[in-house]
Design an enzyme around this catalytic site. Structure first.
Site, PDB file in Angstrom:
ATOM      1  N   ASP A   1      -5.793  22.380  69.941  1.00  0.00           N
ATOM      2  CA  ASP A   1      -6.317  22.375  68.579  1.00  0.00           C
ATOM      3  C   ASP A   1      -6.702  23.809  68.179  1.00  0.00           C
ATOM      4  OD1 ASP A   1      -7.701  21.989  66.230  1.00  0.00           O
ATOM      5  OD2 ASP A   1      -9.143  20.559  67.066  1.00  0.00           O
TER       6      ASP A   1
ATOM      7  N   TYR B   1      -7.959  21.351  50.648  1.00  0.00           N
ATOM      8  CA  TYR B   1      -6.788  22.157  51.012  1.00  0.00           C
ATOM      9  C   TYR B   1      -6.772  23.476  50.222  1.00  0.00           C
ATOM     10  CZ  TYR B   1      -1.826  23.094  51.963  1.00  0.00           C
ATOM     11  OH  TYR B   1      -0.635  23.665  52.359  1.00  0.00           O
TER      12      TYR B   1
ATOM     13  N   ALA C   1      -9.303  25.034  48.912  1.00  0.00           N
ATOM     14  CA  ALA C   1     -10.382  25.910  49.408  1.00  0.00           C
ATOM     15  C   ALA C   1      -9.947  26.587  50.707  1.00  0.00           C
ATOM     16  CB  ALA C   1     -11.656  25.103  49.623  1.00  0.00           C
TER      17      ALA C   1
HETATM   18  P1  NDP Z   1       3.890  19.910  59.079  1.00  0.00           P
HETATM   19  O1  NDP Z   1       2.908  18.814  58.833  1.00  0.00           O
HETATM   20  O2  NDP Z   1       5.337  19.607  58.968  1.00  0.00           O
HETATM   21  O3  NDP Z   1       3.615  20.539  60.553  1.00  0.00           O
HETATM   22  C1  NDP Z   1       2.309  20.912  60.891  1.00  0.00           C
HETATM   23  C2  NDP Z   1       2.320  21.633  62.217  1.00  0.00           C
HETATM   24  O4  NDP Z   1       0.970  22.053  62.515  1.00  0.00           O
HETATM   25  C3  NDP Z   1       2.749  20.761  63.383  1.00  0.00           C
HETATM   26  O5  NDP Z   1       3.393  21.579  64.320  1.00  0.00           O
HETATM   27  C4  NDP Z   1       1.409  20.256  63.949  1.00  0.00           C
HETATM   28  O6  NDP Z   1       1.472  19.872  65.315  1.00  0.00           O
HETATM   29  C5  NDP Z   1       0.572  21.499  63.773  1.00  0.00           C
HETATM   30  N1  NDP Z   1      -0.871  21.236  63.715  1.00  0.00           N
HETATM   31  C6  NDP Z   1      -1.541  20.441  62.840  1.00  0.00           C
HETATM   32  N2  NDP Z   1      -2.855  20.468  63.117  1.00  0.00           N
HETATM   33  C7  NDP Z   1      -3.023  21.295  64.181  1.00  0.00           C
HETATM   34  C8  NDP Z   1      -4.141  21.715  64.950  1.00  0.00           C
HETATM   35  N3  NDP Z   1      -5.386  21.310  64.652  1.00  0.00           N
HETATM   36  N4  NDP Z   1      -3.930  22.542  65.994  1.00  0.00           N
HETATM   37  C9  NDP Z   1      -2.677  22.981  66.302  1.00  0.00           C
HETATM   38  N5  NDP Z   1      -1.575  22.620  65.609  1.00  0.00           N
HETATM   39  C10 NDP Z   1      -1.758  21.782  64.568  1.00  0.00           C
HETATM   40  O7  NDP Z   1       3.446  21.089  58.105  1.00  0.00           O
HETATM   41  P2  NDP Z   1       4.373  22.144  57.303  1.00  0.00           P
HETATM   42  O8  NDP Z   1       5.373  22.696  58.216  1.00  0.00           O
HETATM   43  O9  NDP Z   1       4.755  21.562  56.018  1.00  0.00           O
HETATM   44  O10 NDP Z   1       3.274  23.278  56.956  1.00  0.00           O
HETATM   45  C11 NDP Z   1       3.072  24.409  57.782  1.00  0.00           C
HETATM   46  C12 NDP Z   1       2.064  25.327  57.113  1.00  0.00           C
HETATM   47  O11 NDP Z   1       2.553  25.728  55.843  1.00  0.00           O
HETATM   48  C13 NDP Z   1       0.703  24.676  56.862  1.00  0.00           C
HETATM   49  O12 NDP Z   1      -0.311  25.616  57.036  1.00  0.00           O
HETATM   50  C14 NDP Z   1       0.802  24.261  55.411  1.00  0.00           C
HETATM   51  O13 NDP Z   1      -0.457  24.148  54.813  1.00  0.00           O
HETATM   52  C15 NDP Z   1       1.602  25.426  54.842  1.00  0.00           C
HETATM   53  N6  NDP Z   1       2.284  25.098  53.600  1.00  0.00           N
HETATM   54  C16 NDP Z   1       3.246  24.117  53.556  1.00  0.00           C
HETATM   55  C17 NDP Z   1       3.866  23.826  52.362  1.00  0.00           C
HETATM   56  C18 NDP Z   1       4.928  22.783  52.235  1.00  0.00           C
HETATM   57  O14 NDP Z   1       5.370  22.552  51.110  1.00  0.00           O
HETATM   58  N7  NDP Z   1       5.381  22.158  53.321  1.00  0.00           N
HETATM   59  C19 NDP Z   1       3.517  24.544  51.127  1.00  0.00           C
HETATM   60  C20 NDP Z   1       2.508  25.547  51.299  1.00  0.00           C
HETATM   61  C21 NDP Z   1       1.923  25.809  52.496  1.00  0.00           C
HETATM   62  P3  NDP Z   1       1.972  18.362  65.740  1.00  0.00           P
HETATM   63  O15 NDP Z   1       3.465  18.353  65.543  1.00  0.00           O
HETATM   64  O16 NDP Z   1       1.583  18.254  67.176  1.00  0.00           O
HETATM   65  O17 NDP Z   1       1.254  17.407  64.847  1.00  0.00           O
END
Ligand code: NDP
Length: 247
Positions: A63, A155, A157
């Site tokens: 995490d 989100y 914030a």
């Molecule tokens: P996804 O939900 O597809 O993937 C999220 C990833 O983050 C997964 O690898 C997940 O691991 C990991 N994760 C989640 N929580 C934790 C944690 N507490 N500790 C470690 N790893 C964690 O997200 P996206 O690929 O869509 O988004 C990636 C980033 O881009 C994020 O920060 C998101 O806010 C940002 N973003 C995305 C947009 C979009 O349109 N998709 C737009 C703007 C920003 P696991 O697979 O194990 O769950």
């Protein structure tokens, strides 16, 4: 992009944007250490994809909001590869709801993962990068952090906070060969956005001048630019990757 001899840590590399970023950095020759929350099957797929490309890759479950887990992640990278040249703070979650209905734990969970997680990882690599007098930190913000979005006070914030932290750390580290930048994606096709109802998706499309959702590779290309040597004189910036949404 040439990342040979470089080691990159990418948080949340098991799926979505994180996986595309790992792929892009590995394609340039980087050793990649990525973290994930708990989806081991997805993490193993990323590992296989990168190994098939001939890359050195390590996956670490943990995490990002837990400082012990962050230490383990960074220690793994240093033990395995000796350095951390690139940090991409990508791990993120959403827990959407109108503010007046939002549960306190949903507010806290999003701030903890997206904002505190980014802080803990930046703090952990700062000392390593200072010793090297080299580093590239790229943080995933969002168009929502710049403009707000109904149903996403938590989100928005967190992602506005990421921009504030990016600029602050950029100022702290600018003279030491370390750049700190952010990318602000618009709406990109991943698991996070596939949960959107069809009506919301259609309404969103109408707000994107390029009239399409982005692809993970669109974001990975911008991250790779900011993680590379071509961006050496760029720090404290927020690069929109949003099909023109944020204009
Ligand atoms: P996804 O939900 O597809 O993937 C999220 C990833 O983050 C997964 O690898 C997940 O691991 C990991 N994760 C989640 N929580 C934790 C944690 N507490 N500790 C470690 N790893 C964690 O997200 P996206 O690929 O869509 O988004 C990636 C980033 O881009 C994020 O920060 C998101 O806010 C940002 N973003 C995305 C947009 C979009 O349109 N998709 C737009 C703007 C920003 P696991 O697979 O194990 O769950």
């Amino acid at each position: 992009m040439n990342f040979s001899g470089k080691t990159a840590v990418v948080t949340g590399g098991s799926r979505g944007l994180g996986r595309a970023i790992c792929r892009k950095l590995a394609a340039g020759g980087a050793n990649v250490v990525f973290s994930y929350a708990g989806n081991t099957a997805a993490a193993q797929e990323t590992v296989k994809e990168l190994e098939d490309m001939g890359a050195e890759v390590r996956a670490v479950q943990g995490d990002v909001a837990d400082s012990e887990a962050v230490r383990t992640l960074m220690d793994t990278a240093v033990k395995e590869f000796g350095h951390i040249h690139i940090l991409v703070n990508n791990a993120g979650i959403t827990r959407d709801g109108l503010a007046m209905m939002m549960k306190e734990e949903d507010f806290d969970a999003v701030i903890d993962t997206n904002l505190k997680g980014t802080f803990l990882c930046m703090k952990a690599v700062s000392r390593i990068m200072l010793r090297q007098k080299y580093g590239r930190i790229v943080n995933l913000s969002s168009v929502v952090g710049l403009h707000g979005n109904a149903g996403q006070v938590n989100y928005a914030a967190s992602k506005a906070g990421v921009i504030g932290m990016t600029k602050s750390l950029a100022k702290e580290l600018a003279a030491k060969g370390i750049t700190v930048n952010a990318v602000a994606p618009g709406f990109i096709t991943t698991d996070m956005t596939s949960a959107l109802p069809e009506a919301a998706r259609t309404a969103l499309l109408a707000t994107i001048p390029m009239a399409r959702l982005g692809a993970a590779e669109d974001v990975a290309a911008a991250v790779a630019f900011l993680a590379g040597d071509a961006s050496a004189y760029i720090t404290g910036q927020v690069l929109g990757v949003d099909g023109g949404m944020g204009m």
